[in-house]
Design a protein around this motif. Structure first.
Motif, PDB file in Angstrom:
ATOM      1  N   GLY A 122       7.503  -2.710   4.146  1.00 34.30           N
ATOM      2  CA  GLY A 122       7.918  -1.509   3.432  1.00 34.30           C
ATOM      3  C   GLY A 122       7.618  -1.569   1.956  1.00 34.30           C
ATOM      4  N   GLY A 123       7.631  -2.773   1.381  1.00 35.44           N
ATOM      5  CA  GLY A 123       7.327  -2.927  -0.026  1.00 35.44           C
ATOM      6  C   GLY A 123       8.544  -2.766  -0.919  1.00 35.44           C
ATOM      7  N   PHE A 148       0.838  -1.201   0.000  1.00 34.44           N
ATOM      8  CA  PHE A 148       0.000   0.000   0.000  1.00 34.44           C
ATOM      9  C   PHE A 148       0.875   1.254   0.000  1.00 34.44           C
ATOM     10  N   GLY A 149       2.077   1.163   0.576  1.00 35.96           N
ATOM     11  CA  GLY A 149       3.004   2.286   0.509  1.00 35.96           C
ATOM     12  C   GLY A 149       3.508   2.539  -0.898  1.00 35.96           C
ATOM     13  N   ASP A 150       3.785   1.452  -1.631  1.00 33.04           N
ATOM     14  CA  ASP A 150       4.197   1.592  -3.029  1.00 33.04           C
ATOM     15  C   ASP A 150       3.113   2.283  -3.849  1.00 33.04           C
ATOM     16  N   ILE A 151       1.863   1.883  -3.624  1.00 33.76           N
ATOM     17  CA  ILE A 151       0.751   2.454  -4.393  1.00 33.76           C
ATOM     18  C   ILE A 151       0.559   3.921  -4.044  1.00 33.76           C
ATOM     19  N   LYS A 184       6.362   9.864   1.515  1.00 30.79           N
ATOM     20  CA  LYS A 184       7.508   9.078   1.968  1.00 30.79           C
ATOM     21  C   LYS A 184       7.026   7.849   2.728  1.00 30.79           C
ATOM     22  N   THR A 185       7.737   6.753   2.555  1.00 31.55           N
ATOM     23  CA  THR A 185       7.393   5.523   3.263  1.00 31.55           C
ATOM     24  C   THR A 185       8.652   4.907   3.859  1.00 31.55           C
ATOM     25  N   TYR A 186       8.565   4.561   5.128  1.00 30.01           N
ATOM     26  CA  TYR A 186       9.675   3.932   5.853  1.00 30.01           C
ATOM     27  C   TYR A 186       9.144   2.721   6.620  1.00 30.01           C
ATOM     28  N   SER A 187      10.083   1.826   6.942  1.00 27.27           N
ATOM     29  CA  SER A 187       9.697   0.630   7.690  1.00 27.27           C
ATOM     30  C   SER A 187      10.837   0.235   8.619  1.00 27.27           C
ATOM     31  N   VAL A 188      10.484  -0.330   9.785  1.00 23.07           N
ATOM     32  CA  VAL A 188      11.500  -0.732  10.752  1.00 23.07           C
ATOM     33  C   VAL A 188      11.004  -1.926  11.560  1.00 23.07           C
ATOM     34  N   ALA A 189      11.902  -2.840  11.884  1.00 25.39           N
ATOM     35  CA  ALA A 189      11.627  -3.994  12.746  1.00 25.39           C
ATOM     36  C   ALA A 189      12.966  -4.596  13.144  1.00 25.39           C
ATOM     37  N   LEU A 190      12.957  -5.416  14.172  1.00 30.83           N
ATOM     38  CA  LEU A 190      14.155  -6.208  14.434  1.00 30.83           C
ATOM     39  C   LEU A 190      14.400  -7.185  13.296  1.00 30.83           C
ATOM     40  N   ASP A 242       2.423  10.497   4.541  1.00 31.32           N
ATOM     41  CA  ASP A 242       3.562   9.597   4.674  1.00 31.32           C
ATOM     42  C   ASP A 242       3.142   8.338   5.421  1.00 31.32           C
ATOM     43  N   ILE A 243       3.971   7.298   5.295  1.00 27.41           N
ATOM     44  CA  ILE A 243       3.658   6.010   5.923  1.00 27.41           C
ATOM     45  C   ILE A 243       4.873   5.495   6.677  1.00 27.41           C
ATOM     46  N   LEU A 244       4.614   4.990   7.879  1.00 27.14           N
ATOM     47  CA  LEU A 244       5.624   4.279   8.655  1.00 27.14           C
ATOM     48  C   LEU A 244       5.035   2.936   9.078  1.00 27.14           C
ATOM     49  N   THR A 245       5.710   1.853   8.729  1.00 26.41           N
ATOM     50  CA  THR A 245       5.300   0.526   9.204  1.00 26.41           C
ATOM     51  C   THR A 245       6.327   0.040  10.222  1.00 26.41           C
ATOM     52  N   ILE A 246       5.829  -0.532  11.309  1.00 23.11           N
ATOM     53  CA  ILE A 246       6.674  -0.957  12.423  1.00 23.11           C
ATOM     54  C   ILE A 246       6.360  -2.416  12.757  1.00 23.11           C
TER      55      ILE A 246
END
Length: 548
Positions: A164-165, A137-140, A149-155, A291-295
């Motif tokens: 994040g896509g 969905f961030g890519d779209i 802007k789209t960012y993603s973070v996880a261990l 903007d999008i942040l996925t965690i």
């Protein structure tokens, strides 16, 4: 017809939303708590007073949300959440896949062409979103607005990368050796300098020093085990407190600080703090371009595997997460404006109870350890060799997912593949811990009377996976180590996950209608009033958006 109905539904909902909310939110934050079962919010609710209580009380809570695929693993679940497609369509069917063409298993997101940046050296797997076959969905969103802007973070790398896509500004994941978040040159944006100084060994030093202790307000529930249940043995001893000094040295011999992050709630506290720093440093939600942040909160999964869903540790984890989320959302709301943010809470999969716990309550539940499973597969192999007059093994490989016949050898001996597979399935079904089997032949057909056929088909790929998949009985763990628990089945304890939308213009309500994780991506895009070019596997959930 499906495409027409999907786009008509989207247009109607889009029109309704457009009449009620004239502008988009400035920031969407999706939080996936790895291995969070759908019943946890109800079970643990009496102890919540922070962020989880906020979600539970003030959000649009879809209480009957399921993953509708059978192989419920981290990679498959996060790719499904992000894309709105089943694993059979987005291509990430599980974490480590058996590649049929190559004849060996490999990590589902491996990519040898990338290199780590922002760190002097890194021994982690080289990985990327290259194998993801659908847009997130961030890519779209970025296709519709290049300034978003789209960012993603996880261990976990697979959680961050897949949510994040394919075209995120950047995804970050944790390097246990350096205790730093890392990334690769797959992403074209410059690596932020602030990340190199935001290391867990320094920013989490107080928590590391004091160790993981029970929350002072901790209180057991009726479902909670004792604090020293024998099957809980993991990286730590089975009882509190958990410190670096109490690591099991047979399992943790180096990188103790980074391992402490992986194995305690403080790892996910670090991730949430890192997520806030992304918002602050990269100025997310500061203009009219959403903007999008996925965690991804990955430590929850490690803790759940080691200690099980009825443990002191899992309950204490969620007590702490309740506070971490309250702090995170308070800071984000101050930074961006509460009226400008939409939060989504969900999970990539659930987890099975410890079978020994269920057996103690009088239920039919067993742990089938590796040695027992291997012995049974060998016996089946020998029986089939005798039946088909063979002088060598006719099974190429077997694991908890199922069995791969040695087709090359069978073809050399002139054995009919269909007949052999039918015989193999018959023998597997005779094992008292196997509920059902599914072959490639069946999964490539349109329908079957077998229970969970739809979910198995949604997890199926002709390129990956053993030829005959097995489904163990409910509450049975197959091909397991002697301790801990796991996930990966279509049973409710693995598929039922939370789904809550909280924030801008979304009224609080609970909806018990059936919903699926493939509905998340199209619903987020409907909030943003973006009409997709093609239909998803999921549908748009009606959130009854208002301008309040």
């Amino acid at each position: 017809m499906k495409k027409i109905l999907f786009l008509l539904t989207f247009s109607l909902l889009f029109g309704c939303a457009n009449n009620k909310v004239e502008t988009n939110p400035k920031l969407i934050v999706l939080i996936s708590v790895d291995q969070m079962r759908g019943d946890y919010l109800e079970t643990f609710n009496s102890q919540f007073e922070g962020g989880l209580l906020d979600f539970y009380t003030n959000g649009a809570f879809y209480t009957n949300t399921r993953h509708n695929h059978a192989i419920t693993t981290t990679a498959a679940g996060h790719a499904t959440i992000a894309t709105g497609f089943f694993p059979s369509h987005h291509g990430i069917v599980t974490n480590t896949v058996y590649n049929r063409e190559l004849g060996y298993s490999h990590y589902s997101i491996e990519d040898s062409t990338v290199n780590f940046i922002g760190i002097d050296s890194c021994s982690l797997n080289k990985v990327s979103a290259k194998r993801l076959m659908k847009s997130s969905f961030g890519d779209i969103l970025k296709q519709h607005n290049e300034n978003s802007k789209t960012y993603s973070v996880a261990l976990k790398d697979r959680a961050s990368i897949l949510m994040g896509g394919k075209n995120a500004n950047r995804a970050f994941w944790f390097d246990v050796a350096s205790t730093q978040m890392v990334s690769t040159d797959y992403y074209k944006e410059e690596f932020p300098k602030w990340v190199q100084n935001y290391k867990a060994d320094s920013v989490m030093s107080t928590a590391i020093h004091h160790g993981w202790k029970l929350d002072p307000a901790f209180a057991t529930l009726s479902s909670t085990n004792s604090d020293s249940f024998s099957r809980e043995k993991g990286s730590f001893k089975p009882w509190f407190p958990h410190t670096i000094e109490s690591f099991d040295t047979n399992r943790i011999r180096q990188h103790e600080v980074g391992s402490f992050m992986w194995n305690t709630p403080f790892g996910d506290e670090y991730v949430l703090n890192f997520g806030y720093n992304i918002i602050s440093h990269e100025e997310l939600g500061k203009d009219e371009n959403c903007d999008i942040l996925t965690i991804g909160l990955s430590a929850a999964d490690i803790i759940g595997h080691h200690f099980g869903p009825d443990s002191y540790e899992v309950l204490d984890y969620y007590n702490k997460l309740d506070k971490y989320l309250a702090d995170f959302m308070s800071k984000v709301n101050t930074q961006v404006g509460k009226e400008n943010v939409v939060y989504i809470l969900t999970s990539d999969h659930g987890v099975a109870p410890m079978p020994e716990v269920l057996a103690g309550r009088g239920l039919d539940a067993k742990r089938i350890e590796n040695e027992k499973y291997d012995t049974d597969i060998l016996a089946i192999d020998l029986k089939l060799q005798q039946k088909y007059n063979l002088d060598s093994s006719c099974i190429l490989r077997a694991n908890y997912n199922g069995v791969e016949p040695h087709f090359l050898y069978l073809n050399e001996k002139g054995i009919d593949s269909i007949d052999f597979v039918n015989s193999l399935q018959h023998e597997l079904s005779n094992l008292d811990y196997i509920q059902e089997t599914f072959s490639f032949f069946e999964l490539n057909s349109e329908q079957s009377n077998k229970e969970y056929f739809e979910q198995m088909k949604n997890s199926h790929s002709n390129d990956y996976g053993v030829f005959v998949k097995i489904l163990g009985k409910e509450n049975y763990l197959i091909d397991m180590r002697e301790n801990g628990t796991t996930h990966g089945t279509p049973y409710p304890y693995d598929t039922h996950v939370p789904l809550i939308f909280l924030g801008r213009g979304i009224p609080a309500h609970k909806n018990s209608d059936k919903s699926y994780t493939v509905d998340i991506a199209p619903t987020i895009l409907s909030i943003l009033k973006i009409e997709p070019k093609t239909p998803f596997d999921g549908r748009i959930l009606t959130l009854e958006l208002s301008s309040k």
